[in-house]
Design an enzyme around this catalytic site. Structure first.
Site, PDB file in Angstrom:
ATOM      1  N   GLU A 119       9.194  14.169  25.429  1.00 32.25           N
ATOM      2  CA  GLU A 119       8.109  13.584  24.644  1.00 32.25           C
ATOM      3  C   GLU A 119       6.798  13.625  25.413  1.00 32.25           C
ATOM      4  OE1 GLU A 119      10.915  10.091  22.678  1.00 32.25           O
ATOM      5  OE2 GLU A 119       9.285   9.571  24.032  1.00 32.25           O
ATOM      6  N   CYS A 166      14.143   0.541  28.880  1.00 33.41           N
ATOM      7  CA  CYS A 166      13.570   1.853  28.555  1.00 33.41           C
ATOM      8  C   CYS A 166      14.614   2.732  27.866  1.00 33.41           C
ATOM      9  CB  CYS A 166      13.090   2.500  29.860  1.00 33.41           C
ATOM     10  SG  CYS A 166      12.659   4.222  29.703  1.00 33.41           S
ATOM     11  N   GLY A 168      11.086  10.262  32.655  1.00 31.47           N
ATOM     12  CA  GLY A 168      11.407  10.690  34.008  1.00 31.47           C
ATOM     13  C   GLY A 168      10.683   9.922  35.095  1.00 31.47           C
ATOM     14  N   GLU A 169      11.210  10.021  36.306  1.00 32.62           N
ATOM     15  CA  GLU A 169      10.585   9.454  37.504  1.00 32.62           C
ATOM     16  C   GLU A 169       9.898  10.628  38.210  1.00 32.62           C
ATOM     17  OE1 GLU A 169       9.961   6.595  39.585  1.00 32.62           O
ATOM     18  OE2 GLU A 169       9.021   8.274  40.617  1.00 32.62           O
ATOM     19  N   CYS A 185       8.404   5.044  25.631  1.00 28.73           N
ATOM     20  CA  CYS A 185       9.074   6.149  26.302  1.00 28.73           C
ATOM     21  C   CYS A 185      10.510   6.354  25.822  1.00 28.73           C
ATOM     22  CB  CYS A 185       9.054   5.841  27.787  1.00 28.73           C
ATOM     23  SG  CYS A 185       9.908   7.025  28.785  1.00 28.73           S
TER      24      CYS A 185
HETATM   25  S1  SF4 Z   1      11.470   6.844  32.364  1.00 34.26           S
HETATM   26 FE1  SF4 Z   1      10.398   5.379  33.693  1.00 34.26          FE
HETATM   27  S2  SF4 Z   1      10.845   3.366  32.801  1.00 34.26           S
HETATM   28 FE2  SF4 Z   1      12.308   4.825  31.918  1.00 34.26          FE
HETATM   29  S3  SF4 Z   1      14.146   4.696  33.224  1.00 34.26           S
HETATM   30 FE3  SF4 Z   1      12.876   6.334  34.036  1.00 34.26          FE
HETATM   31  S4  SF4 Z   1      11.586   5.361  35.608  1.00 34.26           S
HETATM   32 FE4  SF4 Z   1      12.448   3.716  34.334  1.00 34.26          FE
END
Ligand code: SF4
Length: 374
Positions: A111, A138, A183-184, A358
């Site tokens: 996204e 999330c 994502g991280e 997200c």
């Molecule tokens: S996308 Fe961001 S908020 Fe969602 S699990 Fe991963 S690090 Fe956490």
């Protein structure tokens, strides 16, 4: 919702005729593009011309690149391709927010969100398909990690977003980028830094580091690399003022104890007037009490920082354990921080009517819960 194959949808770029294993030019940094053209027998300035076609003029085909010779265009068509992600679904909110579901080359979907501000748009970018961090509030966290995205897929989101704004007649410029989507980012540091260098390049999209923000759960090694690059501002997803609560809300991030995270941030290189941003999603009855505000003040009082407070954007089907606090609780939390001289920005949740938080839209698609009439 606009489906790309509907009569009102903007035209997709024509498909490339190059072989499937052809190099995607959007995956090359400028020195790599120069090497490729040198192998094809061309001088470096041709690579710079090509680079400008790709990133400044949004060219989707080699035929458009009229200042390149016919021979070079034919060589490129045989050996290379231009493959940005494709729009699989698009939703526009009544508040101007646009969410795009993008299909990658292997069929995976991610996204990106275009968020209207007063005089510009901000684009929220993904860096991984799925995410391994498992944050409990999330939707992306619940799906787990599928894979890292490549530079072409990360920066390609900007090409698609910019084209989408132009084709739908939006006059506001796309000015800010936030790496806060799926994502991280610091679990994909190599491709992230390649993407930031490309976005920052003056012959390309030319985004200044002041206009790009990378949001992380707080992984010290990646933060050191990002800080040394000077290519973007840093935002840390905090969401809790104590180690115990943070470990409950963000299981993977809790592997870095809060005191270690704060110590690492004390040494983070900041330019003049730059501050670290902390993201804090307010969850009703979980992290939004006066005591949590006091703990937050104690935790952050020695850092050059500001806090973005965001009320939780709940899934439309009401699933999950969390709810958004009411406006009174939000304002009281904000005031408690201001009273102790902590700069706070209250962010409005945008795009609630289009599942803009997200991972929500991707989850709806995967589970077949997307509403085709929206
Ligand atoms: S996308 Fe961001 S908020 Fe969602 S699990 Fe991963 S690090 Fe956490």
């Amino acid at each position: 919702m606009t489906r790309p194959d509907s009569p009102t949808a903007p035209a997709a770029p024509p498909a490339s005729l190059a072989p499937p294993d052809a190099v995607n030019l959007l995956d090359l940094e400028l020195p790599e593009l120069e090497e490729l053209l040198a192998r094809l027998g061309h001088k470096p300035f041709r690579a710079r011309q090509l680079w400008q076609w790709l990133w400044q003029k949004n060219a989707a085909t080699f035929e458009e690149m009229t200042n390149l010779s016919k021979d070079l265009r034919a060589q490129l068509a045989a050996a290379a391709a231009i493959r940005p992600p494709r729009i699989a679904d698009a939703r526009a909110s009544s508040d101007g927010t646009v969410k795009l579901l993008l299909r990658l080359g292997d069929g995976e979907v991610v996204e990106t969100v275009l968020i209207p501000e007063k005089d510009h748009y901000t684009q929220c970018l993904s860096t991984q398909a799925g995410c391994a961090m498992g944050c409990t509030f999330c939707s992306t966290g619940r799906m787990g990690l599928v894979r890292n995205m490549t530079m072409a897929e990360i920066v390609g989101q900007v090409l698609v977003g910019r084209r989408r704004l132009a084709e739908t007649g939006v006059a506001l410029p796309l000015r800010n980028l936030v790496f806060m989507g799926m994502g991280e980012p610091l679990m994909n540091t190599r491709e992230l830094l390649r993407a930031l260098r490309t976005l920052n390049h003056p012959l390309g999209l030319d985004f200044s580091p002041r206009r790009m923000t990378v949001s992380t759960c707080g992984l010290p090694a990646g933060m050191r690399e990002l800080g040394a690059s000077g290519l973007a501002s840093l935002a840390v997803s905090l969401h809790a003022p104590t180690q115990e609560l943070r470990a409950q809300l963000m299981p993977a991030a809790a592997k870095v104890p809060l005191h270690e995270l704060i110590d690492a941030l004390k040494d983070y290189p900041l330019k003049n007037r730059q501050r670290i941003t902390f993201e804090y999603i307010l969850l009703k009855g979980v992290n939004d009490t006066p005591e949590h505000a006091r703990q937050l003040v104690r935790l952050l009082s020695h850092l050059k920082c500001k806090i973005n407070l965001i009320a939780f954007n709940a899934p439309r089907d009401g699933s999950g354990p969390y709810q958004a606090p009411g406006p009174e609780r939000i304002l009281a939390f904000e005031k408690a921080l201001w009273d102790k001289n902590i700069t706070v920005i209250l962010r409005k949740s945008k795009g609630a009517d289009i599942a803009a938080a997200c991972g929500q839209l991707r989850t709806e698609h995967k589970t077949g819960r997307a509403d085709p009439k929206t």
